[in-house]
Scaffold this active site. Structure first.
Site, PDB file in Angstrom:
ATOM      1  N   LEU A 156       0.871  -1.178   0.000  1.00 42.12           N
ATOM      2  CA  LEU A 156       0.000   0.000   0.000  1.00 42.12           C
ATOM      3  C   LEU A 156       0.906   1.226   0.000  1.00 42.12           C
ATOM      4  CD1 LEU A 156      -2.679  -0.869   2.744  1.00 42.12           C
ATOM      5  CD2 LEU A 156      -2.975  -0.959   0.262  1.00 42.12           C
ATOM      6  N   ASP A 157       0.464   2.283  -0.663  1.00 40.11           N
ATOM      7  CA  ASP A 157       1.229   3.535  -0.625  1.00 40.11           C
ATOM      8  C   ASP A 157       1.356   4.021   0.816  1.00 40.11           C
ATOM      9  OD1 ASP A 157       1.343   3.444  -3.373  1.00 40.11           O
ATOM     10  OD2 ASP A 157      -0.267   4.902  -3.676  1.00 40.11           O
ATOM     11  N   LYS A 158       2.368   4.809   1.058  1.00 45.79           N
ATOM     12  CA  LYS A 158       2.638   5.294   2.411  1.00 45.79           C
ATOM     13  C   LYS A 158       1.423   5.981   3.032  1.00 45.79           C
ATOM     14  CE  LYS A 158       5.771   8.335   5.015  1.00 45.79           C
ATOM     15  NZ  LYS A 158       6.956   9.225   4.935  1.00 45.79           N
ATOM     16  N   THR A 160      -1.724   5.685   2.116  1.00 44.49           N
ATOM     17  CA  THR A 160      -2.949   4.893   2.010  1.00 44.49           C
ATOM     18  C   THR A 160      -3.050   3.999   3.231  1.00 44.49           C
ATOM     19  OG1 THR A 160      -2.823   4.865  -0.408  1.00 44.49           O
ATOM     20  CG2 THR A 160      -4.224   3.212   0.625  1.00 44.49           C
ATOM     21  N   ARG A 259      -5.114   6.517  -7.717  1.00 47.06           N
ATOM     22  CA  ARG A 259      -4.871   7.955  -7.633  1.00 47.06           C
ATOM     23  C   ARG A 259      -4.776   8.576  -9.019  1.00 47.06           C
ATOM     24  NH1 ARG A 259       0.298   7.951  -3.784  1.00 47.06           N
ATOM     25  NH2 ARG A 259       0.073  10.230  -4.000  1.00 47.06           N
TER      26      ARG A 259
END
Length: 373
Positions: A156-158, A160, A259
């Site tokens: 997961l993105d930082k 998110t 995104r």
């Protein structure tokens, strides 16, 4: 676990029992894990000459092995070892009690094969430039009495938050990796986006590639050289024309896919300044943090059954829903499998057939009503 390979007297046949953690892997992969000094060429030669056996039967490097089987392996062959400078082993620093307590506090599901944690926003999944604290660096705190350190199987993105799956065994890691690569794992995200899409339930199909000049740190829609990317979105609730709450399901796994896609259709995720610019920040009491949350994951379990887990929202996201007058209970009304079924060709045909049947029933009811009149 596989019996630990020992060093028998020179010239002696070796026997090993396949452990639970190696169930289902290829035989050549077993050698890489447990006898890494034995080259593939040697393994292939042993197989050709009948010296390599599984439960007494001749074996090939591509055979799949099962837990409990007995491997018969010829004596080790002496291979000249080139002189190399010794490698410096960099051990991870032990975790503090606070770090161990922190990573364990994130657990929302655990069994013998997997952990699921609810990753908070601001915590990276893996390390990188100027990133010292991350999930991967805290996984020693989830080892407990196991001999294996948990493994990341997706990211997961930082910024998110939400569901993050961790494998506790190599077998589980291979199983989950296959589920993600074959798209049989279903992921549901929640997001707040700026504005309201004109189509309430749609599919975004725009290829994504690395944006030139960003050093690979930023992605963009690239119709010429980008990789195919598909995202389904569904509007849950709207706040006038100001913003809306959407459910997102990625059908591919491109970097920053959700995104990029939402920004590309003119509705960037609230708080995502990287792709939405100033338009993604709402005035009033709405947090400037990114509002993207991995709400739910549904994936087949290695031992049978299904892991179907939901992660609670982080405080800033929950507060924003409240400030916009949204009802959090409305977010989970549509079953994840129903969305999946509709998106398949067979599901679409069934949906059209059902609608046609409903229309015929309605017309039949109208005719009966007119005859009675």
């Amino acid at each position: 676990m596989t019996d630990t390979p020992s060093t028998p007297p020179l010239g002696e046949i070796r026997q090993f029992t396949v452990g639970f953690d190696d169930d289902g892997i290829r035989l050549d992969r077993w050698f890489k894990r447990h006898l890494p000094d034995t080259s593939f060429n040697i393994v292939s030669r042993w197989a050709r000459t009948g010296q390599l056996r599984i439960d007494g039967r001749r074996a090939t490097p591509g055979d799949r092995i099962e837990a409990g089987q007995i491997l018969r392996v010829p004596p080790a062959e002496s291979v000249p070892v080139p002189v190399q400078a010794p490698k410096v082993k960099r051990d991870r620093a032990p975790l503090s009690d606070d770090e161990t307590d922190f990573i364990r506090s994130l657990i929302i599901h655990q069994d013998k094969q997997a952990f699921v944690i609810n990753k908070p926003p601001g915590l990276a999944t893996q390390g990188g430039t100027k990133t010292d604290k991350h999930v991967d660096g805290l996984l020693d705190g989830l080892q407990f009495d196991s001999e294996n350190r948990p493994k990341l199987v997706h990211r997961l993105d930082k910024d998110t938050s939400g569901v993050l799956l961790l494998a506790r065994t190599s077998r589980a890691a291979a199983h989950f990796a296959k589920a993600f690569s074959s798209r049989t794992a279903r992921k549901v995200y929640w997001a707040l986006v700026a504005g309201v899409p004109s189509i309430e339930d749609g599919m975004i199909e725009l290829p994504i590639g690395k944006q030139p000049g960003s050093g690979g740190e930023k992605m963009h829609v690239d119709t010429k050289e980008g990789s195919p990317a598909r995202t389904r979105y569904r509007v849950i609730e709207v706040a006038g024309n100001r913003a809306c709450w959407v459910e997102l399901q990625p059908y591919t796994g491109r970097t920053h896919q959700l995104r990029v896609h939402m920004a590309a259709i003119g509705h960037p995720i609230v708080g995502d300044g990287k792709y939405g610019g100033i338009e993604c920040f709402l005035t009033g009491d709405i947090s400037r943090k990114m509002h993207l949350h991995a709400r739910r994951l549904k994936v087949d379990h290695p031992d049978g059954g299904v892991i179907d887990i939901v992660a609670e929202l982080p405080p800033h996201f929950a507060e924003s829903l409240k400030n916009l007058g949204f009802d959090e209970k409305l977010g989970d009304l549509l079953p994840v499998d129903e969305v999946k079924a509709i998106d398949t060709p067979e599901g679409k045909r069934r949906l059209i057939a059902n609608k046609a049947k409903d229309a015929r029933r309605a017309r039949k009811g109208e005719r009966r009503g007119r005859s009675r009149a």
